[in-house]
Write a protein that holds these residues in place. Sequence first.
Motif, mmCIF file in Angstrom:
data_model
loop_
_atom_site.group_PDB
_atom_site.id
_atom_site.type_symbol
_atom_site.label_atom_id
_atom_site.label_comp_id
_atom_site.label_asym_id
_atom_site.label_seq_id
_atom_site.Cartn_x
_atom_site.Cartn_y
_atom_site.Cartn_z
ATOM 1 N N VAL A 187 7.900 12.346 6.119
ATOM 2 C CA VAL A 187 8.920 12.062 5.107
ATOM 3 C C VAL A 187 10.268 12.546 5.629
ATOM 4 O O VAL A 187 10.329 13.395 6.524
ATOM 5 C CB VAL A 187 8.593 12.743 3.754
ATOM 6 C CG1 VAL A 187 7.361 12.137 3.119
ATOM 7 C CG2 VAL A 187 8.403 14.247 3.942
ATOM 8 N N GLN A 199 9.583 5.736 13.418
ATOM 9 C CA GLN A 199 8.773 4.718 12.748
ATOM 10 C C GLN A 199 7.945 5.292 11.596
ATOM 11 O O GLN A 199 6.821 4.857 11.341
ATOM 12 C CB GLN A 199 7.846 3.985 13.735
ATOM 13 C CG GLN A 199 8.547 3.103 14.745
ATOM 14 C CD GLN A 199 8.839 3.831 16.051
ATOM 15 O OE1 GLN A 199 8.049 4.676 16.483
ATOM 16 N NE2 GLN A 199 9.935 3.512 16.688
ATOM 17 N N ARG A 200 8.496 6.294 10.914
ATOM 18 C CA ARG A 200 7.712 6.907 9.842
ATOM 19 C C ARG A 200 7.484 5.937 8.684
ATOM 20 O O ARG A 200 6.501 6.065 7.950
ATOM 21 C CB ARG A 200 8.382 8.176 9.329
ATOM 22 C CG ARG A 200 9.686 7.984 8.606
ATOM 23 C CD ARG A 200 10.216 9.282 8.005
ATOM 24 N NE ARG A 200 11.483 9.060 7.339
ATOM 25 C CZ ARG A 200 12.666 9.148 7.942
ATOM 26 N NH1 ARG A 200 12.728 9.471 9.215
ATOM 27 N NH2 ARG A 200 13.776 8.918 7.278
ATOM 28 N N LYS A 201 8.359 4.946 8.536
ATOM 29 C CA LYS A 201 8.198 4.013 7.419
ATOM 30 C C LYS A 201 6.937 3.166 7.570
ATOM 31 O O LYS A 201 6.316 2.793 6.569
ATOM 32 C CB LYS A 201 9.441 3.131 7.280
ATOM 33 C CG LYS A 201 10.659 3.906 6.778
ATOM 34 C CD LYS A 201 11.822 3.002 6.450
ATOM 35 C CE LYS A 201 12.989 3.801 5.875
ATOM 36 N NZ LYS A 201 14.149 2.931 5.548
ATOM 37 N N GLN A 204 4.307 5.363 6.288
ATOM 38 C CA GLN A 204 4.433 5.447 4.833
ATOM 39 C C GLN A 204 3.872 4.199 4.160
ATOM 40 O O GLN A 204 3.162 4.284 3.146
ATOM 41 C CB GLN A 204 5.896 5.640 4.448
ATOM 42 C CG GLN A 204 6.457 7.002 4.806
ATOM 43 C CD GLN A 204 7.951 7.111 4.545
ATOM 44 O OE1 GLN A 204 8.596 6.131 4.140
ATOM 45 N NE2 GLN A 204 8.519 8.283 4.775
ATOM 46 N N ARG A 205 4.153 3.024 4.728
ATOM 47 C CA ARG A 205 3.621 1.774 4.152
ATOM 48 C C ARG A 205 2.099 1.782 4.159
ATOM 49 O O ARG A 205 1.462 1.308 3.206
ATOM 50 C CB ARG A 205 4.152 0.560 4.926
ATOM 51 C CG ARG A 205 5.579 0.185 4.584
ATOM 52 C CD ARG A 205 5.929 -1.200 5.103
ATOM 53 N NE ARG A 205 5.866 -1.251 6.561
ATOM 54 C CZ ARG A 205 6.882 -0.983 7.367
ATOM 55 N NH1 ARG A 205 8.048 -0.612 6.858
ATOM 56 N NH2 ARG A 205 6.758 -1.073 8.679
ATOM 57 N N GLN A 208 0.945 3.918 1.395
ATOM 58 C CA GLN A 208 1.174 3.222 0.129
ATOM 59 C C GLN A 208 0.097 2.175 -0.129
ATOM 60 O O GLN A 208 -0.320 1.950 -1.272
ATOM 61 C CB GLN A 208 2.555 2.565 0.144
ATOM 62 C CG GLN A 208 3.709 3.553 0.098
ATOM 63 C CD GLN A 208 5.024 2.949 0.530
ATOM 64 O OE1 GLN A 208 5.102 1.753 0.865
ATOM 65 N NE2 GLN A 208 6.094 3.747 0.532
ATOM 66 N N PRO A 229 6.867 8.430 -0.179
ATOM 67 C CA PRO A 229 7.675 7.624 -1.107
ATOM 68 C C PRO A 229 6.848 6.578 -1.852
ATOM 69 O O PRO A 229 5.935 5.957 -1.293
ATOM 70 C CB PRO A 229 8.699 6.954 -0.173
ATOM 71 C CG PRO A 229 8.833 7.898 0.972
ATOM 72 C CD PRO A 229 7.457 8.472 1.172
ATOM 73 N N GLN A 230 7.142 6.418 -3.127
ATOM 74 C CA GLN A 230 6.519 5.446 -4.013
ATOM 75 C C GLN A 230 5.032 5.724 -4.260
ATOM 76 O O GLN A 230 4.289 4.831 -4.673
ATOM 77 C CB GLN A 230 6.694 4.018 -3.464
ATOM 78 C CG GLN A 230 8.139 3.614 -3.277
ATOM 79 C CD GLN A 230 8.293 2.234 -2.672
ATOM 80 O OE1 GLN A 230 7.555 1.311 -3.038
ATOM 81 N NE2 GLN A 230 9.226 2.091 -1.750
#
Length: 300
Positions: A187, A199-201, A204-205, A208, A229-230
């Motif tokens: 995060v 490329q942490r997103k 995260q995806r 999720q 996140p989310q």
Amino acid sequence: MSAVKIAHLSDLHLPLAGLPCLKEIRFKRLLSLLSWQLRRKHIHLPQTLSYIMQDIRAHMPDMVAMTGDLTNLGLLSEFQAAQTWLKEQDLPPTLLVPGNHDALIREPTYSCKSTLWAPWLRNTGHTPSVLRHGPVMLIGLNSAIPTAPFLASGCVAAKSVEALRPLLRQAAEEGLCRVVLLHHPPVAGLVSRRKGLRQRKALQRLFQQEGAELVLHGHSHRGSLSFIPQTHIPVLGTPSASHCAQTSARSAGWNDISIQACATEWHITIQRRALGLDMKMHDGPIYRFAPHRLSQPTRL
């Protein structure tokens, strides 16, 4: 069913076992050596780490989650010394993921060095490693990569992220509590950009989409609680296990984690343990979570 207890510690920075030999000298390694001599060796103390390890043993965990940085310069001598230290601790089943100091520079001997830690890494490659006890599965991701001088960023390889997907899904289908380990926080806001996870997103995806019950990390040298996140997935950091005692969140400590399987929920309790200025271990903040055992990832 009785609770599964996990001890989470990180960033041990064991004492330097010796100076680099001629063939091990690199500019970045010299910078880290200078940092060790001027600052780090006065902060990361063997006696502090011994207090932490005594406290962990007194709490009798079922598993140990270790999130990297056992070394300072990533030298062969340090890997050997860390191997000896790990054997001497006589820990319960342990899953270790490497940190950026353990992969400080790019060199062909890294695979040989990491073999020394094979019983604790449980996988010397870039695919996720696994350790299971009862209904709890620890899943290790390697975010440690060699970087240029003055950088300490990390990256989980794309193939590791994709290999994590079926693993998380299968564990959910088997009714397991999924606890993911990596060195770098997944995060934003816990470390500077030069120390962050690239490329942490993408990671995260994946969380999720597939879910997880808990994510553990090190690297920040601070006790912290945040969330993917989310989602309601907690992300838990811990201070260095060898950092000298302070009144701040950096004082040496570890996370005492208890996971209880109930009919429809996981009861997860996290008790922070920290070394006080009196050189005694004290309880810190306590957190409780009750994620549903059967639901899909909960989006906010």
